[in-house]
Write an enzyme that holds these catalytic residues in place. Structure first.
Site, short mmCIF file in Angstrom:
data_model
loop_
_atom_site.label_atom_id
_atom_site.label_comp_id
_atom_site.label_asym_id
_atom_site.label_seq_id
_atom_site.Cartn_x
_atom_site.Cartn_y
_atom_site.Cartn_z
CD GLU A 105 -11.30 7.13 -16.62
OE1 GLU A 105 -10.25 6.31 -15.86
OE2 GLU A 105 -11.86 7.67 -17.61
CD GLU A 125 -6.78 4.98 -18.77
OE1 GLU A 125 -5.81 5.64 -19.02
OE2 GLU A 125 -7.27 4.95 -17.78
C1 3H9 Z 1 -6.94 2.33 -15.80
O1 3H9 Z 1 -7.18 2.95 -14.58
C2 3H9 Z 1 -8.27 1.65 -16.04
C3 3H9 Z 1 -9.72 3.36 -16.09
O2 3H9 Z 1 -9.75 3.61 -17.67
C4 3H9 Z 1 -10.93 2.48 -15.94
C5 3H9 Z 1 -11.13 1.69 -15.44
C6 3H9 Z 1 -13.07 1.26 -15.50
N1 3H9 Z 1 -3.34 -1.59 -10.46
O3 3H9 Z 1 5.50 0.64 -11.14
P1 3H9 Z 1 6.24 0.31 -9.51
C7 3H9 Z 1 1.50 -2.04 -8.30
S1 3H9 Z 1 -6.11 1.36 -16.09
C8 3H9 Z 1 -2.66 -2.30 -9.60
O4 3H9 Z 1 6.27 -0.74 -9.01
P2 3H9 Z 1 6.52 2.52 -9.07
C9 3H9 Z 1 2.69 -2.51 -9.41
O5 3H9 Z 1 2.21 -3.57 -9.64
C10 3H9 Z 1 -4.72 1.40 -14.98
N2 3H9 Z 1 -1.13 -2.12 -9.28
O6 3H9 Z 1 6.27 1.36 -8.76
C11 3H9 Z 1 3.24 -2.77 -7.94
O7 3H9 Z 1 3.40 -4.68 -7.39
P3 3H9 Z 1 4.11 -4.78 -6.84
C12 3H9 Z 1 -4.04 3.33 -15.22
C13 3H9 Z 1 -0.31 -0.88 -9.35
O8 3H9 Z 1 6.73 3.85 -8.31
C14 3H9 Z 1 2.85 -1.82 -6.81
O9 3H9 Z 1 1.99 -1.23 -7.29
N3 3H9 Z 1 -3.34 3.34 -14.49
C15 3H9 Z 1 -1.30 -0.17 -9.95
O10 3H9 Z 1 8.23 2.48 -9.58
C16 3H9 Z 1 4.49 -0.52 -7.38
O11 3H9 Z 1 4.25 -0.35 -8.96
C17 3H9 Z 1 -1.84 3.00 -14.73
O12 3H9 Z 1 -1.57 2.67 -15.83
C18 3H9 Z 1 -2.72 0.01 -10.94
N4 3H9 Z 1 -3.42 0.47 -11.65
O13 3H9 Z 1 6.19 3.67 -10.59
C19 3H9 Z 1 -0.84 3.18 -14.34
N5 3H9 Z 1 -0.34 0.48 -10.61
O14 3H9 Z 1 5.41 -4.64 -5.98
C20 3H9 Z 1 0.59 1.76 -13.47
C21 3H9 Z 1 0.86 -0.05 -9.46
O15 3H9 Z 1 3.71 -6.31 -6.06
N6 3H9 Z 1 1.01 2.31 -12.55
N7 3H9 Z 1 0.39 -1.46 -9.05
O16 3H9 Z 1 5.45 -5.74 -7.95
C22 3H9 Z 1 1.75 3.01 -12.58
O17 3H9 Z 1 2.94 3.38 -14.04
C23 3H9 Z 1 3.27 2.83 -11.47
O18 3H9 Z 1 3.05 1.62 -10.91
C24 3H9 Z 1 3.76 4.03 -10.55
C25 3H9 Z 1 4.24 3.92 -9.44
C26 3H9 Z 1 4.26 5.27 -11.48
C27 3H9 Z 1 2.39 4.59 -10.31
#
Ligand code: 3H9
Length: 692
Positions: A105, A125
């Site tokens: 976004e 999301e």
């Molecule tokens: C959003 O964006 C809402 C908006 O539309 C509006 C807002 C107003 N936040 O998965 P991993 C942490 S909603 C906080 O093991 P990988 C994760 O917990 C969001 N923390 O690595 C972990 O921490 P820890 C929409 C996050 O390489 C560490 O990063 N976005 C977030 O296998 C490593 O993560 C999503 O839904 C986050 N957004 O995969 C994306 N993302 O080491 C969600 C990650 O302490 N994330 N962490 O356990 C993913 O899909 C995967 O984490 C990603 C990396 C592909 C990025």
């Protein structure tokens, strides 16, 4: 450390770099840093154009999920994106790796987007029970059309750089230096002197697009009646078509904020963090390194063994599928081939990929063929004598350092390990059927399993595309041990007065795809019957049905009737009469149960067993149990799994109900465990109970 670095490049260009490892989530200080920087460089007369880039492998993984549900800290993401979009100077995003959720976004609010070849763009999301909440539902439809944008936000899957370019989501794909390309493009936009907002605010929606969107929205809402975010997404996209941009944004924001507080989103966020927590193995630090796995062997070419071999092949790991004799081997290999051919026919696998995978699976007769394997997974008959023979032989045959894994569902992994002279190399790898499809993998930690064997098993599980969860040794481990409690509870309910279709309806209404009786009929009741006969357990109704040869769908009759090969069962007066007779024989006065009572009587004993599992240290945390039930037993993710669900109910209620059922049935095993009683008294929740 500054989470946003600002650099005046001296060529009319300002570079803003987000540096918030590991994934550059848009936490409050990042938002503040970016907002300040945009304002500051906006005022700087030497700057004509702005590039937003990020350090590390990811561009931006989205909003900081950990902030949801906490008091808001300004600037909000929508406010920040407003500032970016309204910048007089063009802003270009330079995107490497993932731009997910708020990250995408942010890029959509920029006036230009340049991606590297490894970029992946998406709005996931929906998987968190939310909708995009920072303009995604308004900007994406304007770029793509309402129907394609709705489809992309509904499945939440990302597109790669090439697809993003083809769809017009980005302006350029930079093969070489991403930053240089973004800089050049930003200056180009500045030179063109065009109002930057032209690109994000104008959308043309055709009648056909609108009709396609409405049809897709109606279908999506019909399929997911329990997920409020699906209807909210449809509403937001409709607002993008019908309302001026700012009003559409307001609709999106209102829906997003109410979803953040909805229990379904809280549950799905719990699942997100649970999946990350499962990777932290108690007592094992980052210094423990995995053993290399270049070659695998699977013993037993039955349905399970074949599925496990397919999982290895799909991950590109060569695997030898081993049987005791040629005919069984050929049957097993034939089954694998037939599965792949079916996938090709369905169009989910290319012929080329099928050939590649089949090329990685070699068949062999005799355990000697496992000599070269780095990991050997035994998937033979579920009987201790058989397993003992195999592990004794593997001890002689396997190379030093090879991991010896058993796929047992119930047997004692420590006893199996004791059949070898190397119990530290023995582990349980409990795959679920069909093994090439099901995501759950219980990694069973034996008393002597070496730390690096656990780490290797865990990493291997992830490489196979599974969700590995570490569990300890006990009968049935975590998943099947809890399942046994549900099965007993279901039988108890039948005898107390509920009928199979009432129980199944309560369970599907709760969110499961199938109720326990429809499931038993599908899987075949004879399997459980055989196990019960071997262990002396009883399930009065199911046992009686099996004695009548009513095994389920395959015999046309089970708990339900399946006339002429029907796949959906219908009520059977004969079964219902049998149940009534059994109640009478046991002196139980039958009564009716509401769906809520059915759910409590089925699921509270499962929660109790989960708490016992935690007390015994068989699972490290309640959220691991949630993952097991969501990924192995179809527990609806939007309720967060059995333990998260129980946290939401409160343990005073659960403890009182369990005591009541125990008193009514005279079954002391149903009494709440000490942990539940403690939680009931303190008002605490299971989420805070870790590795007792
Ligand atoms: C959003 O964006 C809402 C908006 O539309 C509006 C807002 C107003 N936040 O998965 P991993 C942490 S909603 C906080 O093991 P990988 C994760 O917990 C969001 N923390 O690595 C972990 O921490 P820890 C929409 C996050 O390489 C560490 O990063 N976005 C977030 O296998 C490593 O993560 C999503 O839904 C986050 N957004 O995969 C994306 N993302 O080491 C969600 C990650 O302490 N994330 N962490 O356990 C993913 O899909 C995967 O984490 C990603 C990396 C592909 C990025």
């Amino acid at each position: 450390m500054d989470l946003v670095r600002v650099e005046n490049r001296g060529t009319g260009l300002a570079l803003l770099t987000i540096a918030n490892p590991p994934v550059n989530a848009l936490a409050a200080p990042v938002r503040a840093g970016l907002a300040e920087a945009i304002v500051a460089v906006g005022r700087d007369p030497s700057v004509r154009a702005i590039v937003i880039a990020a350090d590390g492998k990811a561009f931006v993984a989205g909003a900081d999920i950990g902030e949801f549900g906490k008091p808001p800290v300004s600037p909000s993401l929508p406010d920040l994106l407003q500032i970016i979009e309204q910048s007089e100077k063009p802003v270009v995003a330079a995107i490497q790796g993932v731009a997910f959720g708020g990250g995408f976004e942010l890029a959509l609010a920029c006036h230009g987007r340049i991606v590297g070849p490894d970029a992946r763009l998406g709005l996931p999301e929906i998987k968190l029970g939310l909708i995009p909440g920072a303009g995604g539902t308004q900007r994406l439809p304007r770029l793509l059309g309402a129907a394609p944008a709705f489809a992309m936000m509904l499945d939440g899957k990302p597109v790669n750089a090439f697809k993003a370019l083809a769809l017009g989501l980005v302006d350029q794909l930079a093969d070489g230096d991403l930053l240089a390309a973004a800089n050049a493009y930003a200056l180009e936009l500045a030179d063109a002197g065009q109002s930057p907002q032209v690109r994000t605010r104008v959308g043309r929606f055709t009648t056909e697009d609108r009709a396609d969107f409405e049809a897709a929205a109606a279908e999506a809402i019909r399929r997911s009646p329990k997920l409020p975010n699906v209807a909210a997404l449809a509403e937001a996209v409709r607002a993008a078509m019908d309302l001026p941009f700012d009003e559409g944004l307001a609709v999106e924001r209102a829906r997003f904020l109410s979803l953040v507080d909805d229990p379904t989103s809280k549950a799905l966020r719990h699942v997100f963090f649970a999946e990350r927590a499962a990777g932290r193995i108690p007592g094992i630090g980052k210094e423990v390194k995995a053993r290399p796995i270049a070659q695998a062997a699977v013993i037993g070419a039955g349905t399970m063994g074949g599925g496990i071999a397919m999982s290895f092949a799909e991950a590109g790991i060569p695997v030898t599928l081993i049987e005791v004799e040629e005919a069984a081997l050929q049957t097993g290999l034939g089954r694998v081939r037939a599965n792949y051919e079916a996938s090709c026919k369905r169009g989910s696998l290319s012929v080329e990929d099928m050939k590649k995978r089949l090329g990685l699976i070699r068949g062999a007769v005799g355990l000697e063929a496992a000599a070269d394997a780095d990991v050997i997974v035994e998937a033979a008959f579920e009987e201790m004598g058989v397993k003992a023979g195999i592990f004794g032989a593997l001890d002689r045959i396997a190379k030093p350092g090879a991991i010896l894994a058993t796929n047992t569902s119930y047997l004692d992994v420590n006893a199996i390990a004791a059949c070898t002279s190397r119990p530290a190399d023995v582990v349980g790898l409990h795959f679920f059927s069909p093994a090439n499809i099901m995501r759950l993998l219980e990694v069973v930690r034996g008393a002597e399993t070496a730390p690096d064997v656990l780490v290797t098993s865990f990493e291997l599980g992830r490489k196979l595309g599974k969700l590995p969860v570490i569990v300890g040794v006990c009968h049935g481990f975590v998943g099947n041990r809890i399942l046994a409690k549900r099965s007993q509870a279901a039988e108890r309910l039948l005898l107390a007065g509920a009928l199979p279709h009432e129980i199944d309806a309560a369970v599907t209404d709760f969110g499961f795809r199938m109720g326990p009786f429809a499931m038993a009929d599908l899987a075949g009741q004879d399997i459980g019957w055989r196990v019960r006969k071997a262990t002396g357990a009883r399930a009065p109704v199911s046992d009686a049905l099996c004695e009548m040869g009513r095994f389920g769908q395959k015999t046309g009759r089970g708990f339900y009737l399946y006339p002429e090969g029907a796949r959906k069962g219908t009520r059977d007066p004969e079964t219902e009469a049998l149940i009534a007779r059994l109640s009478e024989e046991q002196g139980i006065a039958r009564r009716s149960f509401t769906p809520d009572e059915i759910i409590a009587r089925l699921f509270y004993p499962m929660v109790n067993e989960g708490a016992k599992i935690l007390e015994e240290g068989i699972a490290a945390r309640a959220s691991d149990i949630d993952l097991i039930w969501i990924n192995g037993y179809n527990w609806p993710a939007f309720t967060g799994g059995p333990m998260h669900w129980a946290d939401g109910i409160g343990f005073d209620r659960i403890v009182a109900a369990l005591d009541e059922i125990a008193t009514e049935t005279g079954e002391d095993s149903l009494r709440p465990t000490a942990l539940l009683r403690r939680l009931a008294e303190s008002g605490e929740v299971l989420a805070n109970v870790v590795a007792l």
